[in-house]
Design an enzyme around this catalytic site. Sequence first.
Site, PDB file in Angstrom:
ATOM      1  N   ASN A  59      -5.125   7.403   4.122  1.00  0.00           N
ATOM      2  CA  ASN A  59      -4.758   6.710   5.352  1.00  0.00           C
ATOM      3  C   ASN A  59      -3.478   6.935   5.757  1.00  0.00           C
ATOM      4  O   ASN A  59      -2.567   6.491   5.080  1.00  0.00           O
ATOM      5  CB  ASN A  59      -5.235   5.130   5.244  1.00  0.00           C
ATOM      6  CG  ASN A  59      -5.026   4.396   6.504  1.00  0.00           C
ATOM      7  OD1 ASN A  59      -5.891   4.617   7.339  1.00  0.00           O
ATOM      8  ND2 ASN A  59      -4.028   3.510   6.850  1.00  0.00           N
ATOM      9  N   GLU A  60      -3.361   7.285   6.839  1.00  0.00           N
ATOM     10  CA  GLU A  60      -1.617   7.480   7.348  1.00  0.00           C
ATOM     11  C   GLU A  60      -0.785   8.203   6.424  1.00  0.00           C
ATOM     12  O   GLU A  60       0.172   7.555   6.035  1.00  0.00           O
ATOM     13  CB  GLU A  60      -1.255   6.166   8.028  1.00  0.00           C
ATOM     14  CG  GLU A  60      -1.983   5.688   9.204  1.00  0.00           C
ATOM     15  CD  GLU A  60      -1.460   4.626   9.921  1.00  0.00           C
ATOM     16  OE1 GLU A  60      -0.592   3.833   9.312  1.00  0.00           O
ATOM     17  OE2 GLU A  60      -1.707   4.287  11.159  1.00  0.00           O
ATOM     18  N   GLU A  74      -7.601   4.534  15.488  1.00  0.00           N
ATOM     19  CA  GLU A  74      -7.119   3.079  15.525  1.00  0.00           C
ATOM     20  C   GLU A  74      -6.453   2.995  17.015  1.00  0.00           C
ATOM     21  O   GLU A  74      -5.553   3.785  17.160  1.00  0.00           O
ATOM     22  CB  GLU A  74      -6.291   2.589  14.312  1.00  0.00           C
ATOM     23  CG  GLU A  74      -6.987   2.975  13.128  1.00  0.00           C
ATOM     24  CD  GLU A  74      -5.933   2.469  11.957  1.00  0.00           C
ATOM     25  OE1 GLU A  74      -4.825   1.716  12.271  1.00  0.00           O
ATOM     26  OE2 GLU A  74      -5.978   2.858  10.715  1.00  0.00           O
ATOM     27  N   CYS A  97       3.505   8.665  -5.449  1.00  0.00           N
ATOM     28  CA  CYS A  97       4.301   9.461  -4.971  1.00  0.00           C
ATOM     29  C   CYS A  97       3.210  11.083  -5.157  1.00  0.00           C
ATOM     30  O   CYS A  97       2.513  11.099  -5.822  1.00  0.00           O
ATOM     31  CB  CYS A  97       5.161   9.972  -6.452  1.00  0.00           C
ATOM     32  SG  CYS A  97       6.131  11.519  -6.282  1.00  0.00           S
ATOM     33  N   HIS A 107      -2.649  -9.864  13.228  1.00  0.00           N
ATOM     34  CA  HIS A 107      -2.818  -8.708  14.132  1.00  0.00           C
ATOM     35  C   HIS A 107      -4.365  -9.028  14.509  1.00  0.00           C
ATOM     36  O   HIS A 107      -5.427  -9.048  13.833  1.00  0.00           O
ATOM     37  CB  HIS A 107      -3.102  -7.447  13.013  1.00  0.00           C
ATOM     38  CG  HIS A 107      -3.041  -6.217  13.787  1.00  0.00           C
ATOM     39  ND1 HIS A 107      -4.294  -5.786  14.523  1.00  0.00           N
ATOM     40  CD2 HIS A 107      -2.420  -4.919  13.656  1.00  0.00           C
ATOM     41  CE1 HIS A 107      -4.134  -4.652  14.782  1.00  0.00           C
ATOM     42  NE2 HIS A 107      -3.069  -3.936  14.315  1.00  0.00           N
ATOM     43  N   TRP A 110       3.343  -5.962  13.394  1.00  0.00           N
ATOM     44  CA  TRP A 110       4.348  -5.330  12.788  1.00  0.00           C
ATOM     45  C   TRP A 110       5.749  -4.865  13.203  1.00  0.00           C
ATOM     46  O   TRP A 110       6.684  -4.598  12.841  1.00  0.00           O
ATOM     47  CB  TRP A 110       3.987  -3.987  11.848  1.00  0.00           C
ATOM     48  CG  TRP A 110       2.816  -3.320  12.810  1.00  0.00           C
ATOM     49  CD1 TRP A 110       1.598  -3.178  12.949  1.00  0.00           C
ATOM     50  CD2 TRP A 110       3.335  -2.203  13.825  1.00  0.00           C
ATOM     51  NE1 TRP A 110       1.222  -2.324  13.704  1.00  0.00           N
ATOM     52  CE2 TRP A 110       1.803  -1.826  14.471  1.00  0.00           C
ATOM     53  CE3 TRP A 110       4.485  -2.002  14.096  1.00  0.00           C
ATOM     54  CZ2 TRP A 110       2.161  -1.068  15.278  1.00  0.00           C
ATOM     55  CZ3 TRP A 110       4.358  -0.713  15.241  1.00  0.00           C
ATOM     56  CH2 TRP A 110       3.275  -0.187  15.663  1.00  0.00           C
ATOM     57  N   ARG A 139       0.982  -1.158  -0.002  1.00  0.00           N
ATOM     58  CA  ARG A 139       0.036   0.091  -0.013  1.00  0.00           C
ATOM     59  C   ARG A 139       0.911   1.256  -0.014  1.00  0.00           C
ATOM     60  O   ARG A 139       2.051   1.176   0.083  1.00  0.00           O
ATOM     61  CB  ARG A 139      -1.022   0.080   1.307  1.00  0.00           C
ATOM     62  CG  ARG A 139      -0.164   0.102   2.564  1.00  0.00           C
ATOM     63  CD  ARG A 139      -1.159   0.108   3.651  1.00  0.00           C
ATOM     64  NE  ARG A 139      -0.710  -0.013   5.007  1.00  0.00           N
ATOM     65  CZ  ARG A 139      -1.403  -0.042   5.991  1.00  0.00           C
ATOM     66  NH1 ARG A 139      -2.562   0.094   6.309  1.00  0.00           N
ATOM     67  NH2 ARG A 139      -0.672  -0.340   7.297  1.00  0.00           N
ATOM     68  N   GLU A 166      -1.774  -8.943   7.395  1.00  0.00           N
ATOM     69  CA  GLU A 166      -2.382  -8.330   9.054  1.00  0.00           C
ATOM     70  C   GLU A 166      -2.962  -9.712   9.702  1.00  0.00           C
ATOM     71  O   GLU A 166      -3.657  -9.435  10.581  1.00  0.00           O
ATOM     72  CB  GLU A 166      -3.214  -7.311   8.993  1.00  0.00           C
ATOM     73  CG  GLU A 166      -2.006  -6.059   8.548  1.00  0.00           C
ATOM     74  CD  GLU A 166      -2.603  -4.713   8.694  1.00  0.00           C
ATOM     75  OE1 GLU A 166      -3.930  -4.494   8.985  1.00  0.00           O
ATOM     76  OE2 GLU A 166      -2.045  -3.682   8.577  1.00  0.00           O
ATOM     77  N   GLN A 167      -2.736 -10.841   9.069  1.00  0.00           N
ATOM     78  CA  GLN A 167      -3.505 -11.894   9.589  1.00  0.00           C
ATOM     79  C   GLN A 167      -2.980 -12.454  11.162  1.00  0.00           C
ATOM     80  O   GLN A 167      -3.968 -13.022  11.924  1.00  0.00           O
ATOM     81  CB  GLN A 167      -3.515 -13.305   8.777  1.00  0.00           C
ATOM     82  CG  GLN A 167      -2.041 -13.746   8.516  1.00  0.00           C
ATOM     83  CD  GLN A 167      -1.731 -14.801   7.776  1.00  0.00           C
ATOM     84  OE1 GLN A 167      -1.816 -16.035   7.966  1.00  0.00           O
ATOM     85  NE2 GLN A 167      -1.548 -14.452   6.281  1.00  0.00           N
TER      86      GLN A 167
HETATM   87  C1  GAL Z   1      -2.094   1.359  10.779  1.00  0.00           C
HETATM   88  C2  GAL Z   1      -2.966   1.317   9.717  1.00  0.00           C
HETATM   89  C3  GAL Z   1      -3.935   0.128   9.826  1.00  0.00           C
HETATM   90  C4  GAL Z   1      -3.298  -1.212   9.980  1.00  0.00           C
HETATM   91  C5  GAL Z   1      -2.672  -0.819  11.212  1.00  0.00           C
HETATM   92  C6  GAL Z   1      -2.254  -2.221  11.857  1.00  0.00           C
HETATM   93  O1  GAL Z   1      -0.783   1.864  10.585  1.00  0.00           O
HETATM   94  O2  GAL Z   1      -3.698   2.450   9.327  1.00  0.00           O
HETATM   95  O3  GAL Z   1      -4.473   0.137   8.171  1.00  0.00           O
HETATM   96  O4  GAL Z   1      -2.309  -1.385   8.970  1.00  0.00           O
HETATM   97  O5  GAL Z   1      -1.887   0.032  11.267  1.00  0.00           O
HETATM   98  O6  GAL Z   1      -1.565  -1.964  13.354  1.00  0.00           O
END
Ligand code: GAL
Length: 632
Positions: free
Chosen positions: A144-145, A316, A110, A367, A324, A106, A364-365
């Site tokens: 997003n972020e 979030e 640029c 997470h 991660w 993702r 992200e499985q």
């Molecule tokens: C954030 C992101 C989410 C998800 C999350 C996982 O940085 O906005 O989409 O990836 O982390 O912790």
Amino acid sequence: MTKRTTGVCYYPEHWPETQWPEDAARMVNAGLSWVRIGEFAWSRIEPREGQFDFGWLDRALDVLGAAGLRVILGTPTATPPLWVVQKHPDMLAVDATGQPRKFGSRRHYCFSHQGYRDECYRIVTLLAERYGVHPHIHAWQIDNEYGCHDTTLSYSSAARDGFRDWCAQRYQSVDALNRAWGNVFWSMEYDSIDDIDLPNLTVTEPNPAHVMAFRRFSSDQVVGFNKLQADVLRRHTSAPLIHNYMGRILDFDHFDVGADLDIASWDSYPIGFLSDRLEASNDHKSRFLRQGDPDMQAFHHDLYRAVGKGRWWVMEQQPGPVNWAPYNPAPLPGMARLWAHEAFAHGAETVCYFRWRQAPFAQEQQHAGLLRPDSADAPALGEAAQVAQELAAFPDAGTATADVALLFDYPSAWAWEAQPQGADFDYFRLTFATYKALRRAGLSVDIINANSDITAYKLILAPGIATLPDTLLNQLPNFQGTALIGPRTNSKTPELSIPVPLPPNLPGLNASVALVESLPPGTVVPLANGGAFAHWFEHLETDCASELTSDGKPAIASRSKLHYLAGWPDDTAFDRLITGACAAEAIKTLFLPDGLRLRDTATHRFWFNYGPDPIMFQGITHPAAGVTWQAR
Ligand code: GAL
């Protein structure tokens, strides 16, 4: 009075439609009022160019709305589908080694690429036209972020062309640019602004002024990219516009982005951050392994309250182990509740958990979510429900202006990255060390933009601000409170040169920095009155009353209540200085035990015990991983 609410991030496109009604009902059951959707769904909204499928999104909005949930709709521009990339192969950001980044995760774009900006304009316009007055959409999240995965800087040809235009605007002529950057040094002079390249792949370090200009430009590109979408949305909706910022990401000026939005939000992953992005001893990291650093969340809450001009959310919230960080322990029972209440105590309107159900597929499985992949309750679901019940029973605690303000300035982070002068000199690290010292002393803190009005405060601190804005310098002579300024503050011009007269050049303070030293780990400059400077020490010439180092050099030059710190205080020195400054202003301090923190609101004092054991303080037992509150 603002009603405090909770919510959750949900991906209807990940689950069969038959599952949605039950999911929505369970969300409502857990007391959640908001659900964020859509921010990564471009390939399901427009699978091929010009071929749209809004049907599933319409139905998802119906189901969620019918259950009583309020939707935050995300614009999907952080994840352009493959066909967009195939259409604009040069839209990919290019890293500092000159390599384009690839499709397959993702944020593969640029900020400067006009073709990609046009695609964003198009998809956001379509979404805004269709859903701008939708009865169930009560807020929008743009992208997003920004900056996540190191994506603010791009060394692409689009960025290079944009940078030249930006330089032409800022400097007006190549001669002015050459003078501003000092390009006579090493024969770096340019004949034309169109000859200027981006500051990567040079043999040794590029000119720091060149880097600083590129950093300012790159930040402005994020601001422009965000504004493009905000302007489209404003034409079609009156719902608030939000972006979800991150922890310890300073690559663009959030105050500038925030100026075009209504609410700031951020993504809070306390345990991930402890492992991933904090300088701390192993003892500290193991003591707070399952809780997170006791000050990291509060720091960002206070920062984003300023970025949001008072309106801010957690978009979030970590619910369990993330995937991660280098190591991903599970939160102690109670922490998901504590983190949420802490955000509310700092003034958050809403806390959303990330995510509803753990996805058994893709990146992200591992997470956690509020539900397990088999849809059973995960541990945080019960805590989320408890928070919602407590909020319903609890009157709004309001926010109060603190006595103490910490000045914050994004360009200073870029300045010290461009020219660290010492491997440990990091703007966030210095500012966060200052914040931690204030919190150890039991203080509630406002973080404010360095150009803010300081009149309301009794004590201000301005560590490491590369160039003090005139708005601040002009206020200092009449400021009634105590100011602790430095180290390294006001030591550069906006073009990253040393100003003459020499720094800090503060009104009324006859002190100048004749020489600076950076210090390796384990070496310090002891102070005569206790504590030491670490990392950084400046040789001051002054005739002001000064605190001294133990070998008699000026360490802190003072005139009345204006103090300049010629070094980076260690914890002992910070504690002493803050206690002294607070005493001068009749601000009450406390020495809080390790892990116990407080936050005062207009009506209540909240206590947070980040420690793994109960803490007894002033006759009250604070449960481990617990939060308590009392009327003030
Ligand atoms: C954030 C992101 C989410 C998800 C999350 C996982 O940085 O906005 O989409 O990836 O982390 O912790």
